[in-house]
Scaffold this motif. Structure first.
Motif, short mmCIF file in Angstrom:
data_model
loop_
_atom_site.label_atom_id
_atom_site.label_comp_id
_atom_site.label_asym_id
_atom_site.label_seq_id
_atom_site.Cartn_x
_atom_site.Cartn_y
_atom_site.Cartn_z
N HIS A 192 4.86 -6.88 -1.53
CA HIS A 192 3.47 -6.42 -1.37
C HIS A 192 2.56 -7.59 -0.99
CE1 HIS A 192 -0.45 -4.73 -2.13
NE2 HIS A 192 -0.62 -5.45 -3.22
N LEU A 193 2.75 -8.74 -1.65
CA LEU A 193 1.93 -9.91 -1.34
C LEU A 193 2.23 -10.45 0.06
CD1 LEU A 193 2.02 -11.84 -4.76
CD2 LEU A 193 0.21 -10.38 -3.85
N ARG A 194 3.50 -10.42 0.45
CA ARG A 194 3.86 -10.87 1.80
C ARG A 194 3.19 -10.00 2.85
NH1 ARG A 194 9.23 -11.05 -0.78
NH2 ARG A 194 9.70 -13.23 -1.28
N ASP A 195 3.14 -8.70 2.58
CA ASP A 195 2.48 -7.80 3.53
C ASP A 195 0.98 -8.07 3.59
OD1 ASP A 195 4.75 -6.58 4.40
OD2 ASP A 195 4.52 -4.76 3.22
N LEU A 196 0.39 -8.39 2.45
CA LEU A 196 -1.04 -8.72 2.44
C LEU A 196 -1.31 -9.97 3.28
CD1 LEU A 196 -2.17 -8.13 -1.27
CD2 LEU A 196 -2.67 -6.71 0.73
N LEU A 197 -0.43 -10.96 3.16
CA LEU A 197 -0.62 -12.21 3.91
C LEU A 197 -0.41 -12.02 5.41
CD1 LEU A 197 1.17 -14.72 1.52
CD2 LEU A 197 -1.26 -14.72 2.11
N SER A 198 0.42 -11.06 5.79
CA SER A 198 0.74 -10.88 7.21
C SER A 198 -0.10 -9.82 7.89
CB SER A 198 2.23 -10.52 7.38
OG SER A 198 2.50 -9.27 6.77
N VAL A 232 6.39 5.28 -8.64
CA VAL A 232 7.32 4.26 -9.12
C VAL A 232 7.81 4.65 -10.50
CG1 VAL A 232 5.49 2.81 -10.13
CG2 VAL A 232 7.69 1.78 -9.49
N ILE A 233 9.11 4.48 -10.72
CA ILE A 233 9.72 4.66 -12.04
C ILE A 233 10.16 3.30 -12.54
CG2 ILE A 233 11.68 5.64 -13.28
CD1 ILE A 233 11.54 8.05 -11.49
N LEU A 234 9.80 2.98 -13.75
CA LEU A 234 10.07 1.66 -14.31
C LEU A 234 11.20 1.74 -15.32
CD1 LEU A 234 6.37 0.61 -14.99
CD2 LEU A 234 7.68 0.34 -12.88
N ASP A 235 12.32 1.08 -15.00
CA ASP A 235 13.39 0.93 -15.98
C ASP A 235 12.98 -0.20 -16.92
OD1 ASP A 235 15.74 1.11 -17.32
OD2 ASP A 235 16.98 0.24 -15.74
N GLU A 236 13.26 -0.03 -18.21
CA GLU A 236 12.79 -0.98 -19.24
C GLU A 236 11.28 -1.16 -19.09
OE1 GLU A 236 14.90 -1.24 -21.26
OE2 GLU A 236 16.87 -1.37 -20.32
N ALA A 237 10.57 -0.05 -19.15
CA ALA A 237 9.14 -0.02 -18.85
C ALA A 237 8.32 -0.93 -19.75
CB ALA A 237 8.62 1.41 -18.95
N THR A 247 1.97 -12.72 -17.13
CA THR A 247 2.32 -13.69 -16.10
C THR A 247 2.07 -13.09 -14.73
OG1 THR A 247 4.05 -14.57 -17.53
CG2 THR A 247 4.14 -15.18 -15.20
N PRO A 248 1.14 -13.62 -13.93
CA PRO A 248 0.88 -13.06 -12.60
C PRO A 248 1.99 -13.41 -11.62
CG PRO A 248 -0.46 -15.02 -12.95
CD PRO A 248 0.22 -14.73 -14.26
N LEU A 249 2.14 -12.59 -10.59
CA LEU A 249 3.05 -12.89 -9.49
C LEU A 249 2.26 -13.67 -8.45
CD1 LEU A 249 4.74 -9.38 -9.10
CD2 LEU A 249 5.73 -11.41 -10.16
N ILE A 250 2.76 -14.83 -8.06
CA ILE A 250 2.01 -15.72 -7.16
C ILE A 250 2.91 -16.16 -6.02
CG2 ILE A 250 0.83 -17.94 -6.95
CD1 ILE A 250 0.08 -17.70 -9.90
N ILE A 251 2.41 -16.06 -4.80
CA ILE A 251 3.04 -16.69 -3.65
C ILE A 251 2.26 -17.96 -3.36
CG2 ILE A 251 3.39 -16.54 -1.17
CD1 ILE A 251 4.20 -13.72 -1.44
N GLN A 391 -0.38 -5.24 -13.81
CA GLN A 391 -1.37 -4.17 -13.91
C GLN A 391 -1.85 -3.74 -12.53
OE1 GLN A 391 -1.36 -7.00 -15.62
NE2 GLN A 391 -1.99 -6.71 -17.75
N GLU A 392 -2.16 -4.72 -11.68
CA GLU A 392 -2.63 -4.40 -10.33
C GLU A 392 -1.53 -3.77 -9.49
OE1 GLU A 392 -5.98 -7.32 -8.70
OE2 GLU A 392 -4.17 -8.38 -9.31
N LEU A 393 -0.32 -4.34 -9.59
CA LEU A 393 0.79 -3.88 -8.77
C LEU A 393 1.07 -2.40 -8.98
CD1 LEU A 393 3.18 -4.44 -6.85
CD2 LEU A 393 4.51 -5.09 -8.88
#
Length: 649
Positions: A192-198, A232-237, A247-251, A391-393
């Motif tokens: 998702h972040l890669r798509d935002l950057l491109s 989206v379905i979350l395993d081990e939600a 912990t945020p996801l950061i590129i 949360q955002e994702l």
């Protein structure tokens, strides 16, 4: 039938809004409908079943609600599961699938068949052709589940794709085009972040470009996933929404201007930090707030800068900051607990799963300070290019659901932050797990001796033992003690995680001893070997409390799956880290000094759980604060005309 379904849907949604966690009688009525429908399909050919599914797809495209089709869809999928995998869902698996279809998190105990349960929900919600995602705990599970269920998906004319850390860009695009896509939350987030950057239309011009009319010369790249988020379905939600939510996801993007100065500062501080003492030269504000140099500390840093071996390029202000950062790393980042050194690189160990967090780096120079501490080559510092949070994702998806073995204790937070209810699904067979009383010892030495002694006793009975530790270091410590006692065993932790599935798969064999970090608490079922059930089943030993009670439940829940016998025991000592972290150093020391004999220790049990609850509350508040900061940041950036997830310079 239609009136029954409409009535069910209205009551079900009303039920979910009440905050109840138990199963209503109405759900069992729906299961009767599914099972009767499946019986009617038993005589149909594969071609006829395929036509049945295409008929459902046509009805969805004609505007018929998915919930109206649930009994028929689950019946067709169940018949295909029976034909291709030799498995028919249990009633409790239907309950879990219904709960997830309605946007809830289904709490299902270990071994209750969450993978099959998810398949029912995935197939039903893939009918509109919008592309449904399932986030797994790791790459292995994503690949395993997709491959195992692919014959069922293909029999229904649906496509399935898998994304792992090693997937190429073209493989990722192909996977996102499928009806069902398996990947970890991390891969979904970074794509998702890669798509935002491109994507030029999602990335506004920077302030400099606005002021000086500069053009954006970036070449447009095709998006990895051009589809809009659907479900989206979350395993081990709970692991994704609670444990990983801080912990945020950061590129990151390399910052060459800072590289040389940071390398010099980190190396110099790492070699001098041991000369500083707490209280005299610096104040310890804890792992989050870090260290603060006192006036005496600043003076000694200035004196060290005047020595002949000090680099001339290092200025006083940078030396202060770098010293405080090095002190934080020296005091709170431990090799074998927070990270491991693998192939000459620092690899972060996820505190909740015990697995390597591939591709992650600490920010603000912390990662480079750890590399300097370990005497490794220092990597280039990065600045944030794009970032998002859990949360955002997942808030991007109009529909979200999940499954896990431990969510009820976090139900309030999940409802508060994600507006997602938790439904407790009963076990298919009565639970036979024996929870043995906790054992408390004065010292860690006594505790480890007792762990080895109990392990040996179980081994003599022919019972398999799974021993959970909190870090790589503790796993190695226990391993050495077991070897000294002549007990053969397997060790599973972040340094040999590639063998995880094979090790866990054999953990239920007679006399097998497995030492593992948290990673053994999720994913692969532990099946009991021949005659193990007769001896009492798998015995699980938890060697200390984790910072979340859910992690302890995950570990002890590895025993007594699907009505098998099994037992679990927690071992504690007054030197355990949780007392210091939860109660504070002074109170933990007072507690230790208060109990001089082992006979008194049972009274101290409440302090361990009190410390655990305090840490859980602290972490919950941090997650709530993060949500509030995200909201404020988004609003501020929107007012400035900038994207909330991109850092524009």
């Amino acid at each position: 039938m239609a009136n029954f379904i409409n009535s069910l849907t209205d009551r079900l949604r009303g039920f979910l809004l009440t905050g109840e966690t138990e199963i209503p009688t109405l759900w069992w009525d729906l299961i009767d409908q599914i099972q009767r429908s499946q019986q009617g399909l038993a005589s149909e050919t594969d071609s006829q079943l395929f036509d049945e599914w295409n008929s459902l797809r046509y009805r969805v495209q004609s505007g018929e609600p998915l919930t109206d089709l649930l009994p028929e869809a689950f019946a067709v999928v169940s018949e295909q599961l029976k034909r291709h995998l030799g498995m028919t869902p249990y009633p409790v698996q239907y309950l879990g699938a219904i709960a997830m279809h309605e946007g809830a998190i289904a709490e299902m105990q270990t071994g209750e068949g969450k993978t099959l349960t998810a398949a029912l929900t995935l197939c039903l919600n893939a009918l509109p052709g919008e592309g449904i995602h399932i986030a797994t705990a790791n790459d292995y599970l994503a690949k395993r589940d997709a491959e195992w269920l692919s014959p069922v998906y293909h029999s229904l004319g649906m496509t399935v794709g898998t994304i792992t850390a090693n997937s190429t860009l073209s493989e990722r695009r192909a996977a996102y085009e499928c009806d069902i896509t398996y990947a970890t939350a991390r891969e979904f987030g970074f794509d998702h972040l890669r798509d935002l950057l491109s994507a030029p239309d999602s990335r506004p011009t920077s302030r400099r470009q606005q002021l000086f009319g500069q053009q954006n010369n970036r070449v447009e790249q095709p998006l990895l996933n051009p589809r809009k988020p659907y479900m989206v379905i979350l395993d081990e939600a709970d692991s994704l929404l609670i444990d990983e939510a801080r912990t945020p996801l950061i590129i990151g993007q390399t910052d060459a201007n800072e590289e040389a100065e940071l390398v010099i500062a980190c190396q110099w501080s790492a070699s001098h930090v041991t000369k500083l003492t707490v209280d005299e030269h610096y104040i310890d504000h804890g792992p989050q707030r870090g260290m603060e140099l006192t006036e005496a500390g600043r003076r000694i840093v200035r004196e060290m800068l005047l020595q002949n071996d000090s680099p001339s390029a290092l200025n006083t202000g940078t030396a202060y900051i770098s010293s405080e950062r090095a002190l934080r790393v020296h005091n709170y980042f431990e090799n074998g607990r927070d990270y491991v050194v693998r192939d000459g690189k620092v690899a972060i160990v996820d505190e909740f799963t015990g697995r390597i967090s591939e591709g992650r780096m600490w920010q603000n120079g912390v990662h480079q300070a750890i590399e300097a501490k370990e005497g490794l080559e220092i990597t280039s510092p990065t600045k944030v290019g794009a970032q998002t949070t859990v949360q955002e994702l997942f808030s991007r998806y109009p529909r979200m659901a999940g499954m896990t073995g431990t969510a009820i204790s976090a139900a309030s937070e999940l409802r508060k932050i994600y507006e997602t209810p938790v439904i407790k699904i009963p076990t298919n067979r009565p639970e036979k797990r024996q929870r043995l009383p906790e054992l408390i010892f004065l010292t860690a030495e006594e505790k480890w001796d007792a762990v080895v002694e109990e392990t040996a006793a179980m081994y003599r009975q022919g019972r398999p033992v799974l021993i959970g530790t909190r870090s790589v270091n503790l796993s190695n410590l226990l391993s050495a003690r077991l070897l000294k006692a002549g007990l053969e065993h397997e060790v599973l932790h972040a340094l040999n995680h590639e063998n995880e599935a094979a090790i866990v798969k054999q953990a239920g064999q007679p006399g097998r001893i497995t030492v593992a970090t948290n990673m053994a608490g999720r994913g692969t079922d532990i099946l009991l070997g021949e005659r193990v059930a007769e001896q009492g089943g798998l015995h699980v030993i938890c060697t200390e409390l984790h910072e979340s009670a859910r992690i302890d439940r995950q570990l002890t829940g590895r025993s007594a799956r699907q009505g098998d016998p099994g037992s679990a025991r927690i071992f504690l000592s007054l030197e355990d880290e949780i007392l210091t972290v939860g109660l504070g150093k002074e109170q933990a020391k007072k507690l230790s000094d208060s109990y001089g004999t082992s006979q008194e220790l049972s009274i101290a049990l409440r302090y361990f759980y009190q410390a655990q609850r305090r840490i859980e509350k602290r972490h919950e508040q941090q997650r709530i604060d993060l949500v509030n900061r995200i909201k404020q940041r988004r609003e501020m950036l929107q007012q400035m005309g900038q994207h909330a997830n991109l850092d524009i310079h």
